[in-house]
Motif scaffolding. Structure first.
Motif, PDB file in Angstrom:
ATOM      1  N   GLY A 179      60.623 137.261  72.624  1.00  0.00           N
ATOM      2  CA  GLY A 179      61.498 137.716  73.704  1.00  0.00           C
ATOM      3  C   GLY A 179      62.971 137.498  73.429  1.00  0.00           C
ATOM      4  O   GLY A 179      63.771 137.345  74.363  1.00  0.00           O
ATOM      5  N   ASN A 180      63.360 137.504  72.125  1.00  0.00           N
ATOM      6  CA  ASN A 180      64.761 137.261  71.783  1.00  0.00           C
ATOM      7  C   ASN A 180      65.672 138.436  72.124  1.00  0.00           C
ATOM      8  O   ASN A 180      66.877 138.379  71.912  1.00  0.00           O
ATOM      9  CB  ASN A 180      64.897 136.907  70.289  1.00  0.00           C
ATOM     10  N   ASN A 181      65.083 139.486  72.645  1.00  0.00           N
ATOM     11  CA  ASN A 181      65.821 140.687  73.012  1.00  0.00           C
ATOM     12  C   ASN A 181      65.085 141.287  74.205  1.00  0.00           C
ATOM     13  O   ASN A 181      63.864 141.455  74.178  1.00  0.00           O
ATOM     14  CB  ASN A 181      65.824 141.648  71.807  1.00  0.00           C
ATOM     15  N   THR A 182      65.824 141.607  75.280  1.00  0.00           N
ATOM     16  CA  THR A 182      65.175 142.142  76.484  1.00  0.00           C
ATOM     17  C   THR A 182      64.448 143.453  76.209  1.00  0.00           C
ATOM     18  O   THR A 182      63.537 143.827  76.956  1.00  0.00           O
ATOM     19  CB  THR A 182      66.205 142.356  77.609  1.00  0.00           C
ATOM     20  N   GLU A 183      64.836 144.144  75.141  1.00  0.00           N
ATOM     21  CA  GLU A 183      64.164 145.397  74.798  1.00  0.00           C
ATOM     22  C   GLU A 183      62.824 145.150  74.095  1.00  0.00           C
ATOM     23  O   GLU A 183      62.138 146.101  73.731  1.00  0.00           O
ATOM     24  CB  GLU A 183      65.077 146.254  73.911  1.00  0.00           C
TER      25      GLU A 183
END
Length: 221
Positions: A179-183
């Motif tokens: 989940g290091n990027n909301t995308e």
């Protein structure tokens, strides 16, 4: 890799894709993995991520650990290490600057499942693991009691390949790459030809090449 014979017992620097440097005494090696001792831990590094190995200067030497020589008849391999680590507390490193603590639960064709007290069940493609470090025998992640770390945490039946496993999870909320990027968080709509269709929180579809996904976990399992 007979050229490594001359380096066994000596302090070396591994340049690992990332780029990352790891320093340690070369303890052992197999066809697709090397083992170093960094002064504290034994670090198992799959060869596929090693860009180069070099001897270090005398100023950076590490003291030799106490260890038994490897059995020459017991051939070391990456898959064998994963199999033997099942149920043992380990630290794994996949990407970014975050290690994941827990234990391997299953080893499949091209991925393995891993249980973390923080992230629960994760699926990790074999290619993306950069190193594995076993815990000392008397330690557990976060000082948790062993009862808090079930040996068979996932109730789902695992598929043979990573792509097949993702197909089994279609219609569920998924988190890619911690989940290091909301995308990389959303509803897994479908999988086709190694492409994952993800619907993000703002209802936008994104298409991810699953060969570039380093970890996958489903918050509800």
């Amino acid at each position: 890799m007979t050229y490594l014979d001359s380096l066994v017992g000596k302090t070396v620097q591994l340049k690992i894709s990332g780029p990352i440097d790891r320093l340690g005494i070369l303890i052992d090696y197999g066809l697709d993995v090397v083992v170093i001792f960094d002064g504290v831990d034994y670090v198992y590094v799959p060869s596929g991520h090693i860009q180069n190995i070099r001897l270090v200067s005398p100023d950076n030497q590490i003291s030799n650990p106490i260890y038994d020589p490897a059995d020459p008849n017991n051939e070391l391999s990456y898959r064998k290490i994963l199999m033997e680590s099942k149920g043992m507390f380990v630290q794994i490193f996949v990407a970014g600057n975050q290690s994941i603590h827990g234990y391997v639960t299953n080893v499949l064709s091209d991925y393995f499942s891993f249980f973390s007290p923080v992230h629960k069940t994760l699926f990790v493609p074999l290619f993306h693991l950069k190193w594995l470090i076993p815990y000392p025998e008397n330690k557990t992640p976060y000082t948790l009691e062993r009862e808090a770390l079930p040996l068979s945490p996932a109730s789902i039946k695992l598929a043979r390949t990573f792509e097949e496993q993702l197909k089994k999870m279609e219609g569920k909320i998924v988190v890619f790459d911690m989940g290091n990027n909301t995308e990389k968080i959303g509803l897994l709509k479908g999988i086709e030809n190694n492409i994952a269709e993800l619907i993000t929180a703002d209802q936008k579809p994104l298409y991810w090449n699953i060969h570039h996904l380093k970890t996958v976990h489903f918050p509800n399992i």
